[in-house]
Structures are given as structure tokens and as C-alpha cells.
Design a protein around this motif. Structure first.
Motif, PDB file in Angstrom:
ATOM      1  N   ASP A 146      -6.533  83.727  40.840  1.00 57.81           N
ATOM      2  CA  ASP A 146      -5.140  83.562  40.404  1.00 57.81           C
ATOM      3  C   ASP A 146      -4.172  84.228  41.381  1.00 57.81           C
ATOM      4  O   ASP A 146      -3.134  83.660  41.725  1.00 57.81           O
ATOM      5  N   ASP A 147      -4.518  85.441  41.822  1.00 57.22           N
ATOM      6  CA  ASP A 147      -3.653  86.150  42.773  1.00 57.22           C
ATOM      7  C   ASP A 147      -3.541  85.384  44.090  1.00 57.22           C
ATOM      8  O   ASP A 147      -2.449  85.237  44.647  1.00 57.22           O
ATOM      9  N   VAL A 148      -4.672  84.910  44.587  1.00 65.20           N
ATOM     10  CA  VAL A 148      -4.675  84.194  45.860  1.00 65.20           C
ATOM     11  C   VAL A 148      -3.960  82.856  45.720  1.00 65.20           C
ATOM     12  O   VAL A 148      -3.245  82.431  46.639  1.00 65.20           O
ATOM     13  N   LEU A 149      -4.115  82.187  44.586  1.00 62.76           N
ATOM     14  CA  LEU A 149      -3.400  80.935  44.356  1.00 62.76           C
ATOM     15  C   LEU A 149      -1.891  81.178  44.400  1.00 62.76           C
ATOM     16  O   LEU A 149      -1.149  80.430  45.045  1.00 62.76           O
ATOM     17  N   SER A 150      -1.448  82.242  43.748  1.00 61.78           N
ATOM     18  CA  SER A 150      -0.011  82.572  43.771  1.00 61.78           C
ATOM     19  C   SER A 150       0.467  82.843  45.182  1.00 61.78           C
ATOM     20  O   SER A 150       1.525  82.353  45.603  1.00 61.78           O
ATOM     21  N   GLU A 151      -0.318  83.615  45.929  1.00 63.92           N
ATOM     22  CA  GLU A 151       0.037  83.926  47.317  1.00 63.92           C
ATOM     23  C   GLU A 151       0.089  82.656  48.159  1.00 63.92           C
ATOM     24  O   GLU A 151       0.994  82.473  48.974  1.00 63.92           O
ATOM     25  N   THR A 152      -0.856  81.761  47.950  1.00 59.96           N
ATOM     26  CA  THR A 152      -0.913  80.513  48.710  1.00 59.96           C
ATOM     27  C   THR A 152       0.311  79.648  48.418  1.00 59.96           C
ATOM     28  O   THR A 152       0.931  79.103  49.339  1.00 59.96           O
ATOM     29  N   LEU A 153       0.668  79.538  47.144  1.00 62.08           N
ATOM     30  CA  LEU A 153       1.848  78.739  46.789  1.00 62.08           C
ATOM     31  C   LEU A 153       3.126  79.362  47.341  1.00 62.08           C
ATOM     32  O   LEU A 153       4.046  78.649  47.758  1.00 62.08           O
ATOM     33  N   LEU A 154       3.173  80.676  47.378  1.00 63.99           N
ATOM     34  CA  LEU A 154       4.337  81.353  47.958  1.00 63.99           C
ATOM     35  C   LEU A 154       4.455  81.039  49.446  1.00 63.99           C
ATOM     36  O   LEU A 154       5.549  80.749  49.946  1.00 63.99           O
ATOM     37  N   VAL A 155       3.341  81.067  50.161  1.00 68.31           N
ATOM     38  CA  VAL A 155       3.358  80.721  51.582  1.00 68.31           C
ATOM     39  C   VAL A 155       3.785  79.264  51.757  1.00 68.31           C
ATOM     40  O   VAL A 155       4.570  78.946  52.654  1.00 68.31           O
ATOM     41  N   CYS A 156       3.283  78.389  50.894  1.00 69.69           N
ATOM     42  CA  CYS A 156       3.685  76.976  50.960  1.00 69.69           C
ATOM     43  C   CYS A 156       5.194  76.827  50.754  1.00 69.69           C
ATOM     44  O   CYS A 156       5.845  76.036  51.439  1.00 69.69           O
ATOM     45  N   TRP A 157       5.732  77.576  49.840  1.00 63.55           N
ATOM     46  CA  TRP A 157       7.181  77.534  49.592  1.00 63.55           C
ATOM     47  C   TRP A 157       7.947  78.055  50.803  1.00 63.55           C
ATOM     48  O   TRP A 157       8.890  77.430  51.263  1.00 63.55           O
ATOM     49  N   ARG A 158       7.509  79.196  51.339  1.00 65.38           N
ATOM     50  CA  ARG A 158       8.206  79.797  52.478  1.00 65.38           C
ATOM     51  C   ARG A 158       8.131  78.923  53.730  1.00 65.38           C
ATOM     52  O   ARG A 158       9.053  78.921  54.536  1.00 65.38           O
ATOM     53  N   ARG A 159       7.019  78.217  53.887  1.00 64.01           N
ATOM     54  CA  ARG A 159       6.818  77.417  55.098  1.00 64.01           C
ATOM     55  C   ARG A 159       6.851  75.923  54.779  1.00 64.01           C
ATOM     56  O   ARG A 159       6.153  75.137  55.411  1.00 64.01           O
ATOM     57  N   LEU A 160       7.653  75.553  53.828  1.00 64.67           N
ATOM     58  CA  LEU A 160       7.736  74.167  53.361  1.00 64.67           C
ATOM     59  C   LEU A 160       7.992  73.187  54.503  1.00 64.67           C
ATOM     60  O   LEU A 160       7.421  72.103  54.535  1.00 64.67           O
ATOM     61  N   GLU A 161       8.805  73.595  55.461  1.00 67.00           N
ATOM     62  CA  GLU A 161       9.120  72.722  56.598  1.00 67.00           C
ATOM     63  C   GLU A 161       7.905  72.515  57.495  1.00 67.00           C
ATOM     64  O   GLU A 161       7.831  71.534  58.230  1.00 67.00           O
ATOM     65  N   ASP A 162       6.933  73.435  57.458  1.00 67.45           N
ATOM     66  CA  ASP A 162       5.734  73.339  58.302  1.00 67.45           C
ATOM     67  C   ASP A 162       4.623  72.517  57.667  1.00 67.45           C
ATOM     68  O   ASP A 162       3.624  72.221  58.333  1.00 67.45           O
ATOM     69  N   LEU A 163       4.760  72.187  56.381  1.00 71.74           N
ATOM     70  CA  LEU A 163       3.693  71.450  55.696  1.00 71.74           C
ATOM     71  C   LEU A 163       3.541  70.059  56.296  1.00 71.74           C
ATOM     72  O   LEU A 163       4.527  69.339  56.462  1.00 71.74           O
ATOM     73  N   PRO A 164       2.297  69.669  56.612  1.00 70.07           N
ATOM     74  CA  PRO A 164       2.080  68.315  57.120  1.00 70.07           C
ATOM     75  C   PRO A 164       2.202  67.289  56.006  1.00 70.07           C
ATOM     76  O   PRO A 164       2.346  67.635  54.835  1.00 70.07           O
ATOM     77  N   GLU A 165       2.089  66.027  56.384  1.00 69.78           N
ATOM     78  CA  GLU A 165       2.204  64.948  55.396  1.00 69.78           C
ATOM     79  C   GLU A 165       1.157  65.093  54.295  1.00 69.78           C
ATOM     80  O   GLU A 165       1.454  64.897  53.126  1.00 69.78           O
ATOM     81  N   ASP A 166      -0.090  65.419  54.688  1.00 68.75           N
ATOM     82  CA  ASP A 166      -1.144  65.704  53.712  1.00 68.75           C
ATOM     83  C   ASP A 166      -1.297  67.227  53.674  1.00 68.75           C
ATOM     84  O   ASP A 166      -1.990  67.810  54.511  1.00 68.75           O
ATOM     85  N   PRO A 167      -0.671  67.899  52.721  1.00 68.94           N
ATOM     86  CA  PRO A 167      -0.615  69.358  52.751  1.00 68.94           C
ATOM     87  C   PRO A 167      -1.873  70.079  52.253  1.00 68.94           C
ATOM     88  O   PRO A 167      -2.020  71.271  52.468  1.00 68.94           O
ATOM     89  N   LEU A 168      -2.803  69.380  51.597  1.00 66.41           N
ATOM     90  CA  LEU A 168      -3.938  70.060  50.983  1.00 66.41           C
ATOM     91  C   LEU A 168      -4.836  70.795  51.990  1.00 66.41           C
ATOM     92  O   LEU A 168      -5.133  71.972  51.784  1.00 66.41           O
ATOM     93  N   PRO A 169      -5.282  70.162  53.079  1.00 64.14           N
ATOM     94  CA  PRO A 169      -6.102  70.928  54.029  1.00 64.14           C
ATOM     95  C   PRO A 169      -5.363  72.147  54.589  1.00 64.14           C
ATOM     96  O   PRO A 169      -5.952  73.214  54.769  1.00 64.14           O
ATOM     97  N   TRP A 170      -4.081  71.988  54.850  1.00 61.97           N
ATOM     98  CA  TRP A 170      -3.276  73.108  55.346  1.00 61.97           C
ATOM     99  C   TRP A 170      -3.243  74.224  54.295  1.00 61.97           C
ATOM    100  O   TRP A 170      -3.408  75.395  54.623  1.00 61.97           O
ATOM    101  N   ALA A 171      -3.079  73.846  53.033  1.00 60.13           N
ATOM    102  CA  ALA A 171      -3.049  74.830  51.943  1.00 60.13           C
ATOM    103  C   ALA A 171      -4.413  75.500  51.775  1.00 60.13           C
ATOM    104  O   ALA A 171      -4.491  76.692  51.464  1.00 60.13           O
ATOM    105  N   TYR A 172      -5.509  74.739  51.980  1.00 68.15           N
ATOM    106  CA  TYR A 172      -6.843  75.350  51.944  1.00 68.15           C
ATOM    107  C   TYR A 172      -6.955  76.442  53.013  1.00 68.15           C
ATOM    108  O   TYR A 172      -7.526  77.498  52.768  1.00 68.15           O
ATOM    109  N   ALA A 173      -6.433  76.157  54.202  1.00 70.98           N
ATOM    110  CA  ALA A 173      -6.479  77.155  55.277  1.00 70.98           C
ATOM    111  C   ALA A 173      -5.698  78.410  54.881  1.00 70.98           C
ATOM    112  O   ALA A 173      -6.166  79.534  55.093  1.00 70.98           O
ATOM    113  N   VAL A 174      -4.537  78.227  54.295  1.00 75.06           N
ATOM    114  CA  VAL A 174      -3.745  79.371  53.833  1.00 75.06           C
ATOM    115  C   VAL A 174      -4.512  80.153  52.764  1.00 75.06           C
ATOM    116  O   VAL A 174      -4.582  81.387  52.797  1.00 75.06           O
TER     117      VAL A 174
END
Length: 178
Positions: free
Chosen positions: A35-63
């Protein structure tokens, strides 16, 4: 992109990320850490929203992998400190490890592999990612992923054969002939 546009994009992307990331993390750690890591991952996704690729899932897995590694390092540091404290001031009573069910052969075989090979296999089998997506998660080329995946599958097969062979011999020990 204005604030409302960012929010709308994130709200459109997040539902597609949450459950796959939750499953990804649940297979690798305890529920609280997941749960903690999921929250951290979503926060990074929010902060770097402009960096997310078209298919964001693999990128989010890396985060999530990086955030989980950070959480595990932190937990190891905490255990070391607790160990030092316990050595200086041991508790009055100690309990041994709680006995549980035997590990499943697959878990045992994965544990026998190098951590990198086991993670590669988990991404392929559990997360159902292809070599290109795994390459994004691990920061490798798709060709390197294909080669490593082939080798990791062979190593897993070998480990499973060893476990099966060992299990098959256990029943023959100590038998007396009548």
C-alpha cells in the motif's frame, strides 16, 4: 497543460494503473508495504505526468520497483538497528520462528534463482508483460530481455527438476524391506 487538464489526465490514467500495480506489489511484499509503495508510485506518476508514455503501465512498474527497493532498504536498516538494540538490551523472553506451510515448489525454485532472473520471470508470467514492456520496466533493450528471459526460464526448469527429484527421493529414505 493547466491544472484542470493535469487532473483530468491523471484521473483517466490512474484507474488503469492501480489494480495491476497492486497485484504486482502484492506478489513481492506484505500488504502494508504494498500500500505504501503503491501510494508512492502514484505520487511519482502525478508529479511526472508529462513524462508518462502513451502506455504508462510498464513505466509505472519501473517506478514501483524502485520505490519497493527503497522500502526494502529502509526495512533492512530498521532491522539492523533493532538487532543492535536487542543485542544491547535483549528481551526477557524470545520466541522461535512460527512454523508455517512448506514453500510451494515454484516459490522455492524462484528463490534459488538470481534475484534479477526471478524478477524477469515474474514480470513475464505474473504481470504478463512482453519483452518490450519488460525492457521499459528494467531499463534494458527488448533483445536483451528476450535472451535473459530464455535463460531464466531454462534455469527455472532446472530448479524445478531438482526440487521434484529431491521430493521423489524423500519417500524412499528409511524404508525397510520385509
Amino acid at each position: 497543460m493547466d491544472a484542470e487538464g493535469r487532473r483530468a489526465r491523471f484521473e483517466a490514467l490512474a484507474p488503469g494503473l492501480v489494480e495491476p500495480l497492486r497485484r504486482f506489489l502484492a506478489r513481492r511484499t506484505d500488504a502494508a508495504t504494498a500500500d505504501d509503495v503503491l501510494s508512492e508510485t502514484l505520487l511519482v506518476c502525478w508529479r511526472r505526468l508529462e513524462d508518462l508514455p502513451e502506455d504508462p503501465l510498464p513505466w509505472a512498474y519501473a517506478v514501483a520497483r524502485h520505490a519497493l527497493a527503497n522500502a526494502e532498504r529502509s526495512a533492512r536498516r530498521q532491522r539492523r538497528v533493532a538487532g543492535k538494540v536487542a543485542a544491547l538490551d535483549p528481551p526477557a523472553t524470545t520466541t522461535g520462528p512460527v512454523g508455517g506451510e512448506a514453500d510451494l515448489p515454484l516459490e522455492e525454485a524462484l528463490a534459488a534463482l538470481r534475484a534479477e532472473d526471478a524478477e524477469l520471470l515474474r514480470l513475464w508470467a505474473w504481470e504478463q508483460l512482453g519483452p518490450g514492456e519488460i525492457a521499459t520496466v528494467l531499463g534494458l533493450t527488448p533483445n536483451a530481455v528476450s535472451i535473459r528471459l530464455h535463460r531464466a526460464r531454462q534455469k527455472l526448469r532446472d530448479e524445478l527438476r531438482k526440487i521434484d527429484a529431491a521430493a521423489g527421493h524423500e519417500g524412499t529414505r528409511g524404508r525397510s524391506r520385509s
